[in-house]
Design an enzyme around this catalytic site. Structure first.
Site, PDB file in Angstrom:
ATOM      1  N   CYS A 112      -4.347  -1.780  -1.594  1.00 16.57           N
ATOM      2  CA  CYS A 112      -4.590  -0.364  -1.847  1.00 16.57           C
ATOM      3  C   CYS A 112      -5.625  -0.294  -2.955  1.00 16.57           C
ATOM      4  O   CYS A 112      -5.417  -0.868  -4.040  1.00 16.57           O
ATOM      5  CB  CYS A 112      -3.286   0.291  -2.296  1.00 16.57           C
ATOM      6  SG  CYS A 112      -3.488   1.990  -2.854  1.00 16.57           S
ATOM      7  N   ASP A 115       0.885  -1.176   0.000  1.00 12.04           N
ATOM      8  CA  ASP A 115       0.000   0.000   0.000  1.00 12.04           C
ATOM      9  C   ASP A 115       0.920   1.223   0.000  1.00 12.04           C
ATOM     10  O   ASP A 115       2.138   1.112   0.187  1.00 12.04           O
ATOM     11  CB  ASP A 115      -0.898  -0.006   1.254  1.00 12.04           C
ATOM     12  CG  ASP A 115      -1.850   1.192   1.295  1.00 12.04           C
ATOM     13  OD1 ASP A 115      -2.313   1.641   0.222  1.00 12.04           O
ATOM     14  OD2 ASP A 115      -2.121   1.717   2.393  1.00 12.04           O
ATOM     15  N   SER A 116       0.289   2.399  -0.132  1.00 10.39           N
ATOM     16  CA  SER A 116       1.080   3.622  -0.048  1.00 10.39           C
ATOM     17  C   SER A 116       1.566   3.856   1.389  1.00 10.39           C
ATOM     18  O   SER A 116       2.613   4.461   1.592  1.00 10.39           O
ATOM     19  CB  SER A 116       0.229   4.811  -0.500  1.00 10.39           C
ATOM     20  OG  SER A 116      -0.937   4.891   0.302  1.00 10.39           O
ATOM     21  N   HIS A 137      -7.228   2.700   4.117  1.00  6.47           N
ATOM     22  CA  HIS A 137      -7.014   3.519   5.312  1.00  6.47           C
ATOM     23  C   HIS A 137      -8.318   3.678   6.122  1.00  6.47           C
ATOM     24  O   HIS A 137      -8.278   3.939   7.321  1.00  6.47           O
ATOM     25  CB  HIS A 137      -6.528   4.924   4.931  1.00  6.47           C
ATOM     26  CG  HIS A 137      -5.063   5.005   4.586  1.00  6.47           C
ATOM     27  ND1 HIS A 137      -4.545   4.477   3.435  1.00  6.47           N
ATOM     28  CD2 HIS A 137      -4.023   5.583   5.247  1.00  6.47           C
ATOM     29  CE1 HIS A 137      -3.236   4.722   3.393  1.00  6.47           C
ATOM     30  NE2 HIS A 137      -2.897   5.394   4.481  1.00  6.47           N
ATOM     31  N   GLU A 177      -3.213   8.194   8.840  1.00  8.09           N
ATOM     32  CA  GLU A 177      -1.745   8.121   9.010  1.00  8.09           C
ATOM     33  C   GLU A 177      -1.341   8.724  10.355  1.00  8.09           C
ATOM     34  O   GLU A 177      -0.392   8.292  10.988  1.00  8.09           O
ATOM     35  CB  GLU A 177      -1.024   8.875   7.878  1.00  8.09           C
ATOM     36  CG  GLU A 177      -1.087   8.210   6.515  1.00  8.09           C
ATOM     37  CD  GLU A 177      -0.209   6.953   6.394  1.00  8.09           C
ATOM     38  OE1 GLU A 177       0.827   6.867   7.059  1.00  8.09           O
ATOM     39  OE2 GLU A 177      -0.606   6.056   5.627  1.00  8.09           O
ATOM     40  N   CYS A 187     -11.135   2.506   0.569  1.00 10.65           N
ATOM     41  CA  CYS A 187      -9.725   2.878   0.711  1.00 10.65           C
ATOM     42  C   CYS A 187      -9.284   2.122   1.951  1.00 10.65           C
ATOM     43  O   CYS A 187      -9.995   2.129   2.970  1.00 10.65           O
ATOM     44  CB  CYS A 187      -9.582   4.386   0.911  1.00 10.65           C
ATOM     45  SG  CYS A 187      -7.915   4.893   1.417  1.00 10.65           S
TER      46      CYS A 187
HETATM   47  N1  DGL Z   1      -4.833   3.109   1.039  1.00  7.04           N
HETATM   48  C1  DGL Z   1      -4.933   3.501  -0.304  1.00  7.04           C
HETATM   49  C2  DGL Z   1      -6.242   3.089  -0.922  1.00  7.04           C
HETATM   50  O1  DGL Z   1      -6.775   2.078  -0.528  1.00  7.04           O
HETATM   51  C3  DGL Z   1      -4.491   4.856  -0.766  1.00  7.04           C
HETATM   52  C4  DGL Z   1      -4.374   5.991   0.129  1.00  7.04           C
HETATM   53  C5  DGL Z   1      -3.566   7.086  -0.539  1.00  7.04           C
HETATM   54  O2  DGL Z   1      -2.358   6.895  -0.633  1.00  7.04           O
HETATM   55  O3  DGL Z   1      -4.169   8.062  -1.007  1.00  7.04           O
HETATM   56  O4  DGL Z   1      -6.750   3.703  -1.823  1.00  7.04           O
END
Ligand code: DGL
Length: 279
Positions: free
Chosen positions: A83, A20-21, A194, A160, A192
């Site tokens: 991600c 993931d990012s 996150h 984050e 997402c």
């Molecule tokens: N966690 C990522 C997603 O599921 C991306 C979050 C990001 O880097 O903008 O889209």
């Protein structure tokens, strides 16, 4: 007859690669770990280039391919694209002979199964919403579903930061989601990785009567199917303590603390952190 004797089945102790990012994919790793505690994992967090959600499709594709190449160089047996933004650009189901799992297909399927009134909300990054992948996928399972999409870009930095249950997060959630609530959706896709970290704040807006779809669990089920059909082989030797390597493209003590806090309740594996370059 299906071959069921696990003792005699082939073992593969290579790690499963996950990327993931940033911290979001840890919510996917957590679910996969819960189901497969004996597996070794290597988690790549592209912290140097986060966020992905505000970047162009071409850039996200380029970063994602670099991440997958890095994971292959670490000899992973499978790749989980943890991600959603990256999943919109990775349509491959195999990369260099390894199975690739994205989070959009299983999340869409689960949403199409869960909705009763055929009104589904998708919360995601701008890039994911722009790609339209969730709407297309959900409708491919059940065309009568109405999909309402909402980009929530401020959720990623809040996650984050670890502000998972905070008045500021509640306020931001309310601001993004109040209109969706009035549309009467009964299912909300956390599109997402996150966003499951902000579930409490999201639930405060929608109330307890909506179903939340978290794709971590859905991906774990797909991996299980592939273990059962022997497309992938499990790590069979439970007496070897499993290892989790968390590789970050930019070192961050904050990330190390937050990810350990998220993984500790589901795993007693040793967690090792390192800083790597994927370029
Ligand atoms: N966690 C990522 C997603 O599921 C991306 C979050 C990001 O880097 O903008 O889209």
């Amino acid at each position: 007859m299906a071959f069921q004797n696990h003792e005699l089945m082939e073992s593969d102790n290579r790690p499963i690669g996950v990327f993931d990012s940033g911290i979001g994919g840890i919510t996917v790793l957590r679910e996969v770990l819960r189901k497969f505690p004996n597996e070794n994992f290597i988690y790549l967090g592209d912290t140097a280039r986060l966020p992905y959600g505000s970047k162009s499709a071409a850039t996200v594709r380029n970063y994602s391919v670099q991440n997958m190449k890095y994971l292959v160089s670490q000899d992973v047996k499978a790749i989980i694209v943890a991600c959603n933004t990256a999943s919109t650009q990775i349509i491959e189901t195999e990369f260099e002979n390894r199975p690739v799992y994205n989070v959009i297909d299983p999340g869409s399927f689960l949403a199409s199964q869960k909705t009763e009134n055929n009104k589904v909300a998708v919360l995601a990054t701008r890039a994911t919403i722009k790609a339209g992948s969730y709407t297309n996928k959900i409708k491919s399972f059940k065309p009568e579903i109405e999909v309402f999409s909402q980009a929530c870009p401020l959720f990623v930095p809040l996650a984050e930061e670890g502000w998972t249950d905070d008045p500021i997060t509640n306020l931001v959630a309310f601001r993004y989601l109040q209109n969706l609530k009035t549309l009467g959706v009964d299912t909300v896709v956390l599109g997402c990785t996150h966003y499951p970290l902000l579930k409490n704040s999201i639930e405060k807006v929608f109330g307890l009567y909506v179903e939340m779809v978290d794709s971590g669990e859905a991906v774990a089920l797909q991996v299980e199917d592939d273990f059962n059909s022997a497309k992938l082989h499990r790590h069979q030797f439970a007496n070897e303590k499993p290892k989790i390597t968390i590789a970050l493209t930019d070192q961050s003590e904050h990330f190390e603390a937050l990810s350990s806090e998220l993984l500790r309740p589901v795993s007693n594996a040793e967690i090792h952190f390192e800083t790597v370059s994927v370029i």
